[in-house]
Design a protein around this motif. Sequence first.
Motif, PDB file in Angstrom:
ATOM      1  N   TYR A  90       0.971  -1.234  -0.293  1.00 28.46           N
ATOM      2  CA  TYR A  90      -0.256  -0.273   0.199  1.00 28.46           C
ATOM      3  C   TYR A  90       0.557   1.126  -0.316  1.00 28.46           C
ATOM      4  O   TYR A  90       1.495   0.710   0.258  1.00 28.46           O
ATOM      5  CB  TYR A  90      -1.062   0.315   1.092  1.00 28.46           C
ATOM      6  CG  TYR A  90      -0.094  -0.230   2.515  1.00 28.46           C
ATOM      7  CD1 TYR A  90      -0.049   0.343   2.782  1.00 28.46           C
ATOM      8  CD2 TYR A  90       0.306  -1.510   2.837  1.00 28.46           C
ATOM      9  CE1 TYR A  90       0.667   0.980   4.194  1.00 28.46           C
ATOM     10  CE2 TYR A  90       0.537  -2.067   4.493  1.00 28.46           C
ATOM     11  CZ  TYR A  90       1.210  -0.385   4.724  1.00 28.46           C
ATOM     12  OH  TYR A  90       1.735  -0.550   6.530  1.00 28.46           O
ATOM     13  N   GLN A  91       0.265   2.505  -0.694  1.00 24.19           N
ATOM     14  CA  GLN A  91       0.912   3.473  -0.328  1.00 24.19           C
ATOM     15  C   GLN A  91       1.039   5.070   0.864  1.00 24.19           C
ATOM     16  O   GLN A  91      -0.530   4.578   0.948  1.00 24.19           O
ATOM     17  CB  GLN A  91       0.693   4.691  -1.709  1.00 24.19           C
ATOM     18  CG  GLN A  91       1.098   5.279  -2.324  1.00 24.19           C
ATOM     19  CD  GLN A  91       0.956   6.251  -3.334  1.00 24.19           C
ATOM     20  OE1 GLN A  91       0.051   5.815  -4.243  1.00 24.19           O
ATOM     21  NE2 GLN A  91       1.990   7.230  -4.242  1.00 24.19           N
ATOM     22  N   GLU A  92       1.783   4.933   1.170  1.00 17.88           N
ATOM     23  CA  GLU A  92       2.071   5.953   2.476  1.00 17.88           C
ATOM     24  C   GLU A  92       2.049   7.528   1.378  1.00 17.88           C
ATOM     25  O   GLU A  92       2.644   7.340   1.001  1.00 17.88           O
ATOM     26  CB  GLU A  92       2.233   5.672   3.749  1.00 17.88           C
ATOM     27  CG  GLU A  92       1.331   4.271   4.534  1.00 17.88           C
ATOM     28  CD  GLU A  92       2.685   4.057   5.496  1.00 17.88           C
ATOM     29  OE1 GLU A  92       2.019   3.218   6.192  1.00 17.88           O
ATOM     30  OE2 GLU A  92       3.954   4.855   5.651  1.00 17.88           O
ATOM     31  N   THR A 144      -3.984   7.021   2.784  1.00 17.40           N
ATOM     32  CA  THR A 144      -3.584   5.723   2.274  1.00 17.40           C
ATOM     33  C   THR A 144      -4.908   5.682   1.502  1.00 17.40           C
ATOM     34  O   THR A 144      -6.035   6.043   2.159  1.00 17.40           O
ATOM     35  CB  THR A 144      -3.219   4.753   3.147  1.00 17.40           C
ATOM     36  OG1 THR A 144      -2.246   4.354   3.691  1.00 17.40           O
ATOM     37  CG2 THR A 144      -3.491   3.435   1.631  1.00 17.40           C
TER      38      THR A 144
END
Length: 325
Positions: free
Chosen positions: A178-180, A199
């Motif tokens: 996942y992208q933060e 996110t």
Amino acid sequence: MVFKRLLGSLGVGGPTVDTVLDPGPVRPGGALTGRVRLKGGQAGFDIEGITLELVARVEAEHEEGEREGTVAFERFTVGGGFRLAEGEEREVPFSVPLPWETPVTELYGQPLGIVLGVRTELSVAGAKDKGDLDPLTVGPLPVQEAVLEAFGRLGFGFRSADLEYGRIGGTGQQLPFYQEIEIVPSPEYADRVNEVEVTFLAGPGGMEVVLEADRRGGLLSGGHDALTRFTVGLHDSRDWTAEVDGWMRELVERRARHGSPVPHGSYDSHGSYDSHDDHHRSGPGVGTAVAAGAAGLAVGVVGGMVAAEVVDEVGDFFEGEEEEE
């Protein structure tokens, strides 16, 4: 930038592959389009398959610290089943859908330091070779952009972005990472949180917005992470400034009310849950600073990395890893 490579497994005289993506950023859930250019070698070859693989540079936590590695998160077969004659040139057009959770790599034309690539694999005469690699640029969905602009108008500043291997419990996350997007708090919240991590988990029916706040610790208490999430429609029309302000108030008040960290963690490769309640995760060191203006956000890169360098890093990172393999 295009990374051409002779098919090493076929030796000198084999066919070459050059994948050209159509210009401009692609959005999550949108179509990635382009063409694969093939040129025959010193003899005819049977092209059994042409596969595109989406790859990302991600960070993973280990006992000895944090490491970076490559994760392939989607594959598409876009052609094959024909013979490429000696010296023949052929183009194979393609249009494939990006996963909805594909990370955003740029805002307003400025790179965030997220490294994504499209790797082309050719299956020829029973052999497979990764013949071409191209950087993938992904822009935000309108709703993602609206949320980030709202944070900017509220006085939050952007610090960095990275990709974390693992899963966020209690969400509908599909990808293995996942992208933060890490942002620094506005003056209103600066005395209560160190930073907020945003996110986006988008899907065809809507999007989850996960907010994690790292709480400032006092002299007698350590800092704790607090987590909450909200669901929005992909085409919602809201007063996003008021909406995001409400999210932040709920995030901070919820943590203060319960007085204990909200579970937030990831699963390792063995399926074990790793809680981050008392752990602050650092970014990759590629920073971005975002200042809010009346017209929205202005993005500047402060880590010494400009667009061309990010493109170079795509090639350096993935090619270096292939050499290790």
